[in-house]
Design a protein around this motif. Structure first.
Motif, PDB file in Angstrom:
ATOM      1  N   ASP A 234       0.781  -1.159   0.102  1.00 19.96           N
ATOM      2  CA  ASP A 234       0.051   0.064   0.089  1.00 19.96           C
ATOM      3  C   ASP A 234       0.929   1.191  -0.076  1.00 19.96           C
ATOM      4  OD1 ASP A 234      -3.024   1.048   0.716  1.00 19.96           O
ATOM      5  OD2 ASP A 234      -1.472   2.210   1.849  1.00 19.96           O
ATOM      6  N   GLY A 235       1.902   1.080   0.789  1.00 19.12           N
ATOM      7  CA  GLY A 235       2.869   2.388   0.717  1.00 19.12           C
ATOM      8  C   GLY A 235       2.535   3.487   2.121  1.00 19.12           C
ATOM      9  N   ARG A 236       1.333   3.145   2.498  1.00 22.03           N
ATOM     10  CA  ARG A 236       1.086   3.911   4.128  1.00 22.03           C
ATOM     11  C   ARG A 236       1.829   3.225   5.042  1.00 22.03           C
ATOM     12  NH1 ARG A 236      -5.098   5.125   2.506  1.00 22.03           N
ATOM     13  NH2 ARG A 236      -4.911   3.028   1.645  1.00 22.03           N
ATOM     14  N   GLY A 237       1.902   4.186   6.090  1.00 21.58           N
ATOM     15  CA  GLY A 237       2.584   3.783   7.328  1.00 21.58           C
ATOM     16  C   GLY A 237       1.672   2.750   8.159  1.00 21.58           C
ATOM     17  N   PRO A 238       2.070   1.693   8.864  1.00 21.97           N
ATOM     18  CA  PRO A 238       1.204   0.676   9.474  1.00 21.97           C
ATOM     19  C   PRO A 238       1.043   0.961  10.957  1.00 21.97           C
ATOM     20  CG  PRO A 238       3.208  -0.440   9.032  1.00 21.97           C
ATOM     21  CD  PRO A 238       3.382   1.115   8.457  1.00 21.97           C
ATOM     22  N   LEU A 239      -0.218   0.762  11.207  1.00 24.01           N
ATOM     23  CA  LEU A 239      -0.345   1.094  12.897  1.00 24.01           C
ATOM     24  C   LEU A 239      -1.148   0.035  13.440  1.00 24.01           C
ATOM     25  CD1 LEU A 239      -1.583   4.919  12.656  1.00 24.01           C
ATOM     26  CD2 LEU A 239       0.794   3.861  12.917  1.00 24.01           C
ATOM     27  N   PHE A 240      -0.843  -0.340  14.535  1.00 25.50           N
ATOM     28  CA  PHE A 240      -1.718  -1.608  15.180  1.00 25.50           C
ATOM     29  C   PHE A 240      -2.306  -1.166  16.396  1.00 25.50           C
ATOM     30  CE2 PHE A 240      -3.099  -5.708  16.371  1.00 25.50           C
ATOM     31  CZ  PHE A 240      -3.255  -6.598  15.166  1.00 25.50           C
ATOM     32  N   PHE A 241      -3.160  -1.353  16.529  1.00 24.14           N
ATOM     33  CA  PHE A 241      -4.185  -1.092  18.169  1.00 24.14           C
ATOM     34  C   PHE A 241      -4.861  -2.120  18.329  1.00 24.14           C
ATOM     35  CE2 PHE A 241      -3.878   2.731  15.527  1.00 24.14           C
ATOM     36  CZ  PHE A 241      -3.732   3.776  16.605  1.00 24.14           C
ATOM     37  N   THR A 242      -4.689  -2.399  19.887  1.00 27.28           N
ATOM     38  CA  THR A 242      -5.380  -3.402  20.406  1.00 27.28           C
ATOM     39  C   THR A 242      -5.828  -2.938  21.929  1.00 27.28           C
ATOM     40  OG1 THR A 242      -5.345  -5.823  21.287  1.00 27.28           O
ATOM     41  CG2 THR A 242      -3.045  -4.496  21.392  1.00 27.28           C
TER      42      THR A 242
END
Length: 287
Positions: A234-242
């Motif tokens: 995708d090229g966008r920055g990855p963020l992970f939330f839990t």
């Protein structure tokens, strides 16, 4: 080396600021561990001492031989005790000259050996300090995984933070909550995706994509690997939330893949950064 790591780990477990910058942590390690480092003599140290003893012995012999050669040349009336050495004076002079040359050579060898020993000593101290630093880092990382970095300690940008939700949220409500947190951090266009066909992405913005897991147990590696794969394309920055936390292997993978890990609490209106990438974004924002 293991004892240095253990000493560093003790610093990491007890240092008051869990988010202490690495350069400050290294200074603390040097200040506390450096004076405790006592190295055994290395082969280079022993060689330097041997050359030092050789230099001293040869220099002493050269001085004695030279003095005898000079005394043997003096009149008998001045130093009668050395008169019998008069015939040996040329040999004593040659011997003294040879010993002077040997002394000079031994002096250079001693200097080289001392320089090598100092280099080896500095390298050993540096290796022990680095081992202690890494031990402190690992201990701090464990604390960070448990504690996280609260958002309210740093500057934010964008919209207001979400209101506390005393009764908690549904999985879909968690996605809406995360979208609001992202907007609060500066990703103004953050919005929730459709229920299906999202490729593991739950919230999207102009610069970042996020996956949200409203779990009751810690997140493992698989979901983070999935998000990292989508972000690579995708090229966008990855963020992970839990809503819970992360397994140690998941944090290690996220650090390598550049995935920012967050833990949210809807009830407490709280957002925590759980790795270095998340910490940076919490300080500087998503804008």
């Amino acid at each position: 080396m293991n004892s240095a790591q253990d000493a560093g780990a003790k610093i990491g477990r007890t240092y008051p600021d869990v988010w202490v910058p690495d350069e400050v942590l290294m200074k603390v390690v040097r200040a506390q561990i450096g004076p405790q480092i006592k190295l055994q003599k290395s082969s280079e140290d022993r060689k330097a001492e041997e050359w030092g003893a050789t230099f001293a012995a040869v220099t002493t012999l050269a001085i004695i031989a030279g003095a005898l050669a000079v005394l043997a040349l003096l009149p008998e009336s001045v130093v009668p005790v050395f008169w019998y050495l008069r015939d040996w004076s040329p040999l004593l002079g040659l011997g003294s000259a040879a010993l002077v040359l040997l002394s000079i050579a031994a002096g250079f060898a001693r200097r080289r050996a001392e320089r090598t020993a100092r280099t080896r000593h500095a390298a050993s101290v540096r290796a022990l300090l680095e081992a202690a630093f890494h031990g402190a880092q690992r201990a701090l990382q464990k604390r960070r995984q448990k504690q996280g970095m609260p958002l309210d300690q740093h500057n934010q940008r964008g919209t207001f933070a979400p209101d506390p939700m005393r009764l908690g949220v549904t999985p879909r409500g968690a996605e809406e909550l995360v979208a609001q947190w992202m907007r609060h951090l500066g990703e103004a266009s953050a919005s929730v995706t459709a229920f299906t066909g999202d490729g593991g992405v739950d919230v999207v913005g102009a610069r970042y994509i996020a996956q949200v897991k409203h779990f009751t147990s810690n997140v493992g590696v698989a979901p983070i690997r999935e998000l990292a794969g989508v972000a690579a394309t995708d090229g966008r920055g990855p963020l992970f939330f839990t809503s819970t936390g992360y397994a140690p292997g998941a944090v290690e993978f996220a650090d390598r893949a550049g995935v920012a890990l967050f833990v949210y609490s809807a009830e407490r209106r709280e957002l925590l950064g759980m790795n270095g990438r998340a910490k940076t974004l919490m300080i500087h924002g998503l804008g």
